[in-house]
Design a protein around this motif. Structure first.
Motif, PDB file in Angstrom:
ATOM      1  N   LEU A   1       1.899  -2.326 -11.959  1.00 60.73           N
ATOM      2  CA  LEU A   1       2.191  -3.612 -11.344  1.00 60.73           C
ATOM      3  C   LEU A   1       3.696  -3.884 -11.249  1.00 60.73           C
ATOM      4  CD1 LEU A   1       0.215  -5.609 -10.138  1.00 60.73           C
ATOM      5  CD2 LEU A   1       0.477  -7.017 -12.183  1.00 60.73           C
ATOM      6  N   PRO A   2       4.433  -3.702 -12.340  1.00 64.04           N
ATOM      7  CA  PRO A   2       5.889  -3.916 -12.221  1.00 64.04           C
ATOM      8  C   PRO A   2       6.539  -3.012 -11.174  1.00 64.04           C
ATOM      9  CG  PRO A   2       5.272  -3.799 -14.515  1.00 64.04           C
ATOM     10  CD  PRO A   2       4.036  -3.465 -13.738  1.00 64.04           C
ATOM     11  N   LEU A   3       6.018  -1.792 -11.022  1.00 66.36           N
ATOM     12  CA  LEU A   3       6.622  -0.887 -10.048  1.00 66.36           C
ATOM     13  C   LEU A   3       6.415  -1.367  -8.616  1.00 66.36           C
ATOM     14  CD1 LEU A   3       5.936   2.681 -11.467  1.00 66.36           C
ATOM     15  CD2 LEU A   3       8.107   1.516 -11.225  1.00 66.36           C
ATOM     16  N   VAL A   4       5.259  -1.980  -8.357  1.00 61.18           N
ATOM     17  CA  VAL A   4       5.035  -2.446  -6.987  1.00 61.18           C
ATOM     18  C   VAL A   4       5.449  -3.909  -6.819  1.00 61.18           C
ATOM     19  CG1 VAL A   4       3.220  -0.814  -6.394  1.00 61.18           C
ATOM     20  CG2 VAL A   4       2.621  -2.972  -7.446  1.00 61.18           C
TER      21      VAL A   4
ATOM     22  N   LEU B   1       6.408  -9.090  -4.026  1.00 63.81           N
ATOM     23  CA  LEU B   1       7.270 -10.263  -3.793  1.00 63.81           C
ATOM     24  C   LEU B   1       7.745 -10.329  -2.343  1.00 63.81           C
ATOM     25  CD1 LEU B   1       9.504 -10.473  -6.988  1.00 63.81           C
ATOM     26  CD2 LEU B   1       7.706 -12.045  -6.240  1.00 63.81           C
ATOM     27  N   SER B   2       8.148  -9.166  -1.817  1.00 64.24           N
ATOM     28  CA  SER B   2       8.570  -9.145  -0.416  1.00 64.24           C
ATOM     29  C   SER B   2       7.448  -9.653   0.476  1.00 64.24           C
ATOM     30  CB  SER B   2       8.935  -7.724   0.023  1.00 64.24           C
ATOM     31  OG  SER B   2      10.168  -7.359  -0.514  1.00 64.24           O
TER      32      SER B   2
ATOM     33  N   VAL C   1       0.818  -1.208   0.000  1.00 62.51           N
ATOM     34  CA  VAL C   1       0.000   0.000   0.000  1.00 62.51           C
ATOM     35  C   VAL C   1       0.860   1.270   0.000  1.00 62.51           C
ATOM     36  CG1 VAL C   1      -0.349   0.344   2.490  1.00 62.51           C
ATOM     37  CG2 VAL C   1      -2.158   0.938   0.898  1.00 62.51           C
ATOM     38  N   GLY C   2       1.987   1.216   0.711  1.00 60.96           N
ATOM     39  CA  GLY C   2       2.857   2.392   0.775  1.00 60.96           C
ATOM     40  C   GLY C   2       3.358   2.788  -0.598  1.00 60.96           C
ATOM     41  N   SER C   3       3.856   1.796  -1.357  1.00 63.22           N
ATOM     42  CA  SER C   3       4.414   2.166  -2.656  1.00 63.22           C
ATOM     43  C   SER C   3       3.322   2.545  -3.646  1.00 63.22           C
ATOM     44  CB  SER C   3       5.314   1.057  -3.208  1.00 63.22           C
ATOM     45  OG  SER C   3       4.697  -0.181  -3.102  1.00 63.22           O
ATOM     46  N   LEU C   4       2.131   1.979  -3.493  1.00 64.78           N
ATOM     47  CA  LEU C   4       1.028   2.418  -4.351  1.00 64.78           C
ATOM     48  C   LEU C   4       0.683   3.874  -4.072  1.00 64.78           C
ATOM     49  CD1 LEU C   4      -1.503  -0.565  -4.412  1.00 64.78           C
ATOM     50  CD2 LEU C   4      -0.289   0.429  -6.339  1.00 64.78           C
ATOM     51  N   ARG C   5       0.692   4.243  -2.791  1.00 65.08           N
ATOM     52  CA  ARG C   5       0.337   5.614  -2.433  1.00 65.08           C
ATOM     53  C   ARG C   5       1.398   6.598  -2.861  1.00 65.08           C
ATOM     54  NH1 ARG C   5      -2.103   4.199   2.714  1.00 65.08           N
ATOM     55  NH2 ARG C   5      -4.279   3.888   2.176  1.00 65.08           N
TER      56      ARG C   5
ATOM     57  N   THR D   1      -1.800   0.040 -18.867  1.00 70.22           N
ATOM     58  CA  THR D   1      -0.952   0.822 -17.971  1.00 70.22           C
ATOM     59  C   THR D   1      -0.784   0.125 -16.627  1.00 70.22           C
ATOM     60  OG1 THR D   1      -1.784   2.802 -19.032  1.00 70.22           O
ATOM     61  CG2 THR D   1      -0.651   3.093 -16.945  1.00 70.22           C
ATOM     62  N   THR D   2      -1.900  -0.363 -16.091  1.00 71.72           N
ATOM     63  CA  THR D   2      -1.823  -1.061 -14.811  1.00 71.72           C
ATOM     64  C   THR D   2      -0.902  -2.266 -14.909  1.00 71.72           C
ATOM     65  OG1 THR D   2      -4.075  -0.360 -14.384  1.00 71.72           O
ATOM     66  CG2 THR D   2      -3.198  -2.100 -12.987  1.00 71.72           C
ATOM     67  N   MET D   3      -1.057  -3.002 -15.991  1.00 70.13           N
ATOM     68  CA  MET D   3      -0.286  -4.242 -16.134  1.00 70.13           C
ATOM     69  C   MET D   3       1.181  -3.980 -16.462  1.00 70.13           C
ATOM     70  SD  MET D   3      -1.785  -6.908 -15.437  1.00 70.13           S
ATOM     71  CE  MET D   3      -3.369  -7.090 -14.708  1.00 70.13           C
ATOM     72  N   THR D   4       1.458  -2.932 -17.245  1.00 74.06           N
ATOM     73  CA  THR D   4       2.837  -2.747 -17.711  1.00 74.06           C
ATOM     74  C   THR D   4       3.620  -1.723 -16.893  1.00 74.06           C
ATOM     75  OG1 THR D   4       2.093  -1.112 -19.305  1.00 74.06           O
ATOM     76  CG2 THR D   4       2.321  -3.365 -20.101  1.00 74.06           C
TER      77      THR D   4
END
Ligand SMILES: Nc1ncnc2c1ncn2[C@@H]1O[C@H](COP(=O)(O)OP(=O)(O)OP(=O)(O)O)[C@@H](O)[C@H]1O
Ligand SMILES: [Mg+2]
Lengths: 369, 583
Positions: free
Chosen positions: B219-222, B227-228, B189-193, B213-216
């Motif tokens: 999503l890759p950014l978060v 994974l963590s 949630v932090g990185s999404l915000r 956009t969401t998929m490419t």
């Protein structure tokens, strides 16, 4: 400065060496200052100014050398002396001001006195006195977080001087302020230092700050001292190319020393592209006949005229003219060299025009490369 | 450097200089604390390794050195199956928790889902509660014969038999999945915000649709965060003891943790075999945590800038009510239904699967909570006292250790601070039950065995790194010059700590303290390995009741524990602020 010179001084730093891991941050430097004087350590980022200051403060341990203030040895690794920072009786002003946000201004300033276990009424008196000195009396009960940058700076200074320490240290205290405020604070800081008369060491990479405030300047580069002396001396007689480049603005030309006379004057030849000139000048320390040297000429010491007024005048082409009100900044092309020249608006220089440059041999200096 | 200047190199004198300078207040204290931490962490792990190579003979009296235990865990009829079950549970739980966590975080942070600000604290509640209690509550709802939900469906729809059966490996996945979803949520949630909206905008301007956009981009950014979170969930579920113990072990699905437990206590006890299984489990979790810290966590800083951006909010149209319903459904199954079912069951003298309003009674609360009454059950009332004591003292000691250790790592940065940094990560890699096995074999012959102190030791060793991380993050955000200027003002290190550093860290210290308090109040897997008669904890009390007494008593004590955790959670949010838990 030789070691005899230092041994009579109030503060003495002798052969200071400091490593971080295998990197030498300070490489065997020595200097000293008189009691009550204002010394500035000047140099570009990473040259070891903060490290030197921290070593004096005791926030770093040093690898070798000695630091002594007013007869008290702060640290000397060779005889295993290390006085912890709190025993050194130093006031310090940090770059971030480091005003404690959970205390009021008064509490901040009173802290060093409480630590020294003064009684309550004496603390109150001293704090009030110091706050009025730095002009913060109105802010006394404000929380530190409610202060502006300049006010935090004053509070920080008040906290540093309130206990009347042996030494005051400043690490780039003005670098977080905007230009106007910085210029005002320079004068203010110097006034307060004069008034309290505490020996001060000031660290900055801003040469104009150093020139305005200091009794003495030490120019550093890569952990070494390049030159030390009074501001005027440093400005007008730089030891080498590095110093003259760092302090103020200068035309620096590669030159060959042709002649050196007894009285410290001489002649050099400079050659850029097609153009050559043989110019009379003063010869700096350590420069000998036949050396490759650097000729340093301040822009304000270059005279322009439309006629050839002297044998050593050189002819150039005006490149770029910027009108700045009371003076004109211009560039003059001479062979492959571009001179920085300050001219008078009266001269009405035009771009593309041919012009003669003349140099005052007293203000033209050949220095080591 | 030329050889000439090298001869006059001053460094040889550095050692003696260092040595003198070593005996300052701050170094003496930090050396003592570091030594304590090093011993507390390293000793159990070494003993664990050593014990795993000791094989008990058939009579159970003497031991010899060999790899026998490692052979046993492969050839034993149960252990390999338990291993497989653990893998299935971890995988299933990770998939479920990641799906729930990511989707909830996304609706909350990036869509116009109604009520998202007040939904967030509810989404995080399971983080503060005990999955073991969750398993008990879901057992009450999903047991084939007496489960509330099954009865409800039978009554309403007239179905024969049952609709759900929670008492199996899928039930374990379900309960751990919903309870560990907040872990993923917090990582994402932090990185999404904080995501720079221009990253997405620039993708949209190139003509990529919203889905693209969401998929490419998004999503890759978060992804590093996801994974963590997924790895942490995998590791946590591998070490989870309470849920499989309640829902699958009694019905034939053993896991590694339930097997380690049977080797640690009871007639079948074989500490050396237990240590070997703990080693196997620990090896897996440490490996995964190492991957996470080494390769995944560092990447998350590169992709998401920490500036205060206002992220793009997606208008879902009328779908926003679907998102809202989905979020409410999560809160219902993860928080509200379990608590209601516990309440209902706890009010009955015996539980037979149906609500009987005429039989409602408070006797279960009297028996489990009113310690001064004759009929109270010792295991339960002891548990309350012991847990409060352990949580209070444990959280306090942990925070003191955490403070000194953080200071040493991030301020003094001297001698051995990298080692301390490492020692603070190690316990996080070991599930509680593994560390407890180590503590057990280390201290079993010492006087602290069978006292509360061994529990305290286990708790602190396993969990003080959480407090340490809490303090370290604040310490890193306040300037070192604040301490230094106190030293320059003439204050010693101890005075500086007392008057400057600690007051500045106060919110972080309190928040960390409460977090540890909650963790200790609900702690099961260490307690269950180390308790004896008289040193039961709250969770052990619940374990005792569910094993030897009946469901209503269990439910009553469970609810008491849940309430305590909820109060702590409210206090934590007050003190630490909203983003305090986000990775
Ligand atoms: N704590 C440290 N650990 C390792 N290296 C350091 C440390 N502090 C400084 N250095 C190194 O020592 C050298 C001198 O640093 P110092 O901080 O004294 O520079 P400075 O002159 O104050 O520069 P600035 O103007 O940027 O503040 C630099 O190369 C720096 O990288
Ligand atoms: Mg610096």
């Amino acid at each position: 400065m030789t070691s005899e010179d230092i041994s009579s001084k109030y503060l003495q730093v002798r052969n200071l060496v400091k490593y971080f891991g295998d990197d030498k941050a300070v490489d065997n430097i020595s200097f000293g200052i008189d009691e009550g004087a204002f010394l500035t350590l000047l140099g570009p980022s990473g040259c070891g100014k903060t490290t030197t200051l921290m070593s004096i403060a005791g926030l770093h341990t040093i690898n070798s050398g000695a630091i002594e203030v007013g007869g008290l040895t702060y640290t000397e690794p060779s005889s295993s002396i290390f006085l912890p920072p709190e025993k050194r009786d130093i006031g310090m002003v940090f770059q971030s001001y480091a005003i404690w946000p959970h205390m009021t201004v008064t509490q901040n300033v009173a802290y060093p006195l409480e630590i020294r276990k003064l009684n309550k009424s004496e603390i109150d008196d001293r704090v009030a006195e110091t706050l009025s000195l730095v002009d913060l009396t109105d802010m006394a009960e404000k929380n530190a977080t409610q202060l502006s940058g300049g006010q935090q700076q004053r509070a920080s200074l008040a906290r540093a001087i309130v206990s009347n320490p042996r030494l005051l240290l400043f690490d780039e205290p003005l670098s977080n302020l905007d230009l106007k405020l910085r210029e005002a604070m320079r004068v203010e800081l110097k006034r307060i230092q004069n008034e309290v008369g505490i020996t001060s060491i000031y660290v900055t990479h801003d040469q104009s700050e150093a020139l305005v405030m200091s009794d003495e300047i030490i120019v550093m580069s890569k952990g070494n001292i390049e030159q030390s002396g009074e501001p005027v001396e440093i400005y007008s007689k730089p030891n080498n190319k590095y110093v003259s480049n760092f302090i103020g603005v200068a035309n620096l030309l590669d030159a060959k020393v042709e002649k050196v006379t007894e009285d410290g004057s001489g002649e050099v030849t400079v050659q850029y592209g097609e153009m050559t000139a043989r110019l009379p000048c003063r010869i700096g320390r350590g420069v000998h006949q036949g050396d490759e040297a650097t000729l340093s000429v301040r822009p304000e010491n270059v005279h322009v005229s439309r006629d050839k007024t002297s044998d050593s005048s050189i002819e150039g082409k005006v490149e770029n003219v910027i009108f700045l009100g009371n003076h004109v900044d211009c560039r003059v092309n001479w062979g492959e060299y571009e001179w920085k020249v300050i001219a008078h608006p009266r001269d009405r220089l035009k771009e593309g025009e041919k012009i003669y440059l003349r140099f005052d041999s007293d203000h033209t200096l050949a220095v080591q490369q | 450097m030329t050889s000439e200047t090298y001869d006059t190199d001053p460094r040889p004198s550095r050692m003696s200089n260092r040595f003198r300078a070593l005996w300052t207040q701050e170094n003496v204290i930090t050396i003592i604390v570091s030594a304590i931490v090093a011993i507390a962490v390293v000793l159990p792990l070494i003993t664990l390794v050593v014990s795993s190579f000791l094989v008990l003979d058939d009579l159970g009296f003497s031991t010899e050195w060999s790899f026998g235990n490692y052979v046993t865990i492969v050839t034993d009829p149960i252990i390999p199956k338990a291993f497989l079950n653990t893998l299935i549970i971890c995988s299933g739980c990770t998939v479920l928790a990641t799906f729930l966590g990511v989707s909830l975080a996304w609706t909350n942070a990036r869509t116009n889902c109604p009520g998202r600000t007040w939904l967030e604290p509810f989404n995080l509640i399971p983080f503060f509660l005990s999955p073991f209690i969750g398993a008990i509550a879901w057992h009450n709802m999903g047991e084939p014969k007496t489960g509330l939900l099954n009865n409800f469906f039978r009554d309403i729809f007239g179905i024969e038999g049952h609709v759900i059966n929670i008492d199996n490996i899928w039930g374990v996945i379900w309960v751990t999945g919903i309870f560990f979803a907040p872990l993923v949520y917090l990582f994402v949630v932090g990185s999404l915000r904080r995501m720079d909206p221009s990253l997405e905008d620039s993708a949209r301007t190139t003509g990529a649709g919203l889905f693209r956009t969401t998929m490419t981009v998004t999503l890759p950014l978060v992804m590093p965060g996801i994974l963590s979170g997924a790895i942490i969930v995998f590791v946590t579920s591998a070490g989870e003891f309470g849920v499989p113990f309640k829902l699958s072990a009694p019905y034939g699905w053993e896991t590694l943790t339930t097997q380690i437990f049977t080797k640690a206590v009871g007639d079948d006890a074989n500490h050396y075999l237990g240590a070997t299984m703990a080693m196997a489990l620990g090896a897996i979790t440490v490996f995964l945590i190492w991957i996470q810290r080494r390769y995944i966590a560092p990447r998350s800083f590169e992709t998401v800038t920490g500036k205060g951006f206002r992220p793009n909010v997606l208008d879902l149209g009328s779908w926003k009510w679907v998102a809202f319903g989905y979020n409410i459904l999560f809160i219902l199954v993860a928080v509200i239904l379990p608590i209601i079912s516990l309440l209902i069951v706890s009010l009955h003298p015996v539980w037979q699967g149906t609500i009987m309003l005429d039989k409602i009674t408070g006797i279960n609360y009297v028996k489990t909570l009113f310690f001064w009454r004759e009929e109270s059950i010792d295991a339960a009332t002891n548990g309350i006292f012991n847990s409060l004591f352990l949580a209070f003292v444990g959280a306090s000691i942990s925070m003191v250790l955490a403070l000194v250790v953080s200071y040493m790592i991030h301020r003094t940065k001297g001698f051995g601070s990298w080692l301390l940094d490492f020692l603070c990560v190690v316990p996080i890699g070991f599930p509680g039950i593994v560390l407890a096995m180590g503590v057990l074999v280390t201290y079993i012959q010492t006087p602290i065995y069978a006292t509360l102190w061994i529990l305290l030791l286990g708790y602190i060793t396993r969990f003080f790194p959480y407090g340490q991380r809490n303090i370290a993050s604040i310490l890193l955000s306040i300037s070192e010059e604040l301490d230094q200027s106190s030293r320059m003002a003439g204050a010693t290190w101890v005075t500086t700590m007392r008057r400057i550093t600690i007051p500045l860290l106060k919110p972080g210290i309190f928040a960390g303290w409460i977090l540890l308090f909650v963790i200790f109040v609900r702690e099961l897997s260490i307690s269950i390995m180390l308790y004896t008669d008289g040193t039961e904890t709250l969770a052990v009390g619940v374990y005792y009741l569910t094993n030897y007494e009946n469901e209503p008593l269990t439910a009553a004590l469970s609810l008491a524990q849940t309430l305590l955790c909820l109060i702590c959670m409210i206090a934590f949010r007050r003190l630490a602020g909203k983003e305090a838990l986000s990775a």
